[in-house]
Write a protein that holds these residues in place. Structure first.
Motif: not given
Length: 409
Positions: A75-100
């Motif tokens: 359950e902890a693994e999945t919670a971690l992974a889903l945070q990464g999967l959902g937010a990685h596009p923001v981290h890698a492709y988002g604007t500064e405002a979106q990331r902030d």
């Protein structure tokens, strides 16, 4: 060709993660309600600094985290992974405002992210997306705008978020209309990375990625009663307003965002699977060494010993492929899509075999509710389907092989 072996600091870190998962994360997981986001668990992942590492480390570290956590607390693994999967596009492709706006909350575990790609009629075929992003001309609200106005006039509890309200006239606006399905963390996430069709008939070239906060008017969702203990749901978009400020990457280039994210996370799905396989293997070693059978121990039967050896062989082979793929990603190798597909395919199919064999060697006790293997047996099935089913991975591998042949590589 990338190779991989753990160095002493990595080995020590994996041991520390297993301990943390068993002592601090598993008790929180056990208190969670199946089918719902376990926010205390997500917050603890943030407190331990693990969510931050999703964005400060490479693919190898991501795999180490997922394998180690999965070994002691899926359950902890999945919670971690889903945070990464959902937010990685923001981290890698988002604007500064979106990331902030969003990443600090993701890192601390106070905002839950989700990756909204699959649809009722477009699961593994991501290029066949039907969710429509229809442009709205300046000064025109259209039917969707009239529905929004009616909701606002009726005293709707939903209000457009600040980024939309502050948006100036003259910029591109769209209305999202359609459905998403099989979305992990839906409908309880705080924001979604949503992939929608902006150019009809253009296949993968006409998809745009949007960052859509959960409080946007017209966005609703329902939970689905699934085998998985974490939430999975369907989302309905009824003329949901988005603007140019919500685009992740570039318009009509959202497929690149999706594939870039999946190329990172597919090997780590394999790491999740390997963590479960290793837990099943270790439980089997203990059981067969202690279990009396036919005048000796179960391990003394050649057929049992050979099955255990096969479980170990396949687990280690899959582990090596997973970390070779992760190393290739970190080194920006040209064959990452092929390696990522191979790693996910081999590791998830291997874990299914290992857990199933472990259940067989344990007998009826493994099927009792609450037994480790009963839990793993339910958990191990889904990774062969999500983020591209095994059949899709085989298609990717073949496509890459033929492309390399034609290029003379």
């Amino acid at each position: 060709m990338p190779a991989f072996s753990l160095d002493p600091p990595q080995t020590a870190w994996c041991a520390e993660l297993r301990t943390l998962a068993a002592e601090r994360l598993r008790p929180l997981a056990e208190k969670g309600e199946p089918g719902h986001v376990n926010r205390p668990l997500v917050a603890e992942l943030g407190q331990l600094g693990l969510l931050k590492r999703l964005f400060t480390s490479g693919a190898v570290d991501l795999c180490l985290m997922r394998e180690s956590l999965a070994y002691a607390c899926t359950e902890a693994e999945t919670a971690l992974a889903l945070q990464g999967l959902g937010a990685h596009p923001v981290h890698a492709y988002g604007t500064e405002a979106q990331r902030d706006r969003w990443l600090p909350q993701v890192v601390e575990g106070s905002a839950v992210a989700a990756f909204a790609l699959s649809e009722p009629g477009a699961g593994s075929d991501a290029a066949a997306l039907g969710l429509r992003a229809e442009p709205e001309e300046q000064g025109e609200r259209g039917e969707g705008g009239r529905r929004e106005a009616a909701r606002e006039g009726a005293g709707s509890a939903r209000t457009p978020d600040a980024s939309l309200a502050a948006h100036s006239d003259g910029r591109t606006r769209w209305r999202l209309t359609g459905e998403k399905c099989w979305i992990s963390n839906a409908p309880e996430a705080d924001f979604y990375t949503v992939f929608a069709r902006t150019t009809p008939g253009a296949g993968a070239r006409g998809v745009t990625a949007f960052l859509v906060p959960a409080d946007r008017p017209g966005l609703t969702g329902t939970g689905l009663d699934m085998l998985s203990p974490h939430p999975i749901g369907a989302l309905t978009f009824d003329a949901v307003p988005v603007t140019a400020d919500d685009v992740l990457g570039e318009p009509d280039r959202g497929f690149r965002v999706a594939m870039g994210t999946l190329n990172l996370f597919r090997p780590s799905v394999g790491a999740f699977a390997i963590g479960m396989a290793q837990a099943a293997l270790d439980a089997t070693l203990v059981h067969t060494a202690r279990r009396d059978a036919f005048g000796g121990k179960l391990k003394d039967l050649q057929t049992v010993a050979h099955q255990v050896a096969e479980m170990a062989l396949r687990t280690e082979a899959a582990r090596l492929m997973v970390y070779a793929a992760a190393t290739a990603y970190d080194e920006d190798a040209p064959d990452v899509p092929k390696r990522a597909a191979m790693a996910k395919l081999l590791a998830t199919e291997t874990a299914q075999y290992v857990v199933d064999t472990a259940v067989q060697l344990h007998g009826a006790r493994a099927l009792r509710r609450g037994h480790l293997l009963e839990h793993l047996y339910r958990e191990v099935r889904a990774p062969r389907v999500y983020e591209g089913a095994s059949e899709v991975q085989r298609g990717i591998i073949a496509k890459e092989l033929y492309a390399n042949m034609e290029a003379g590589q």
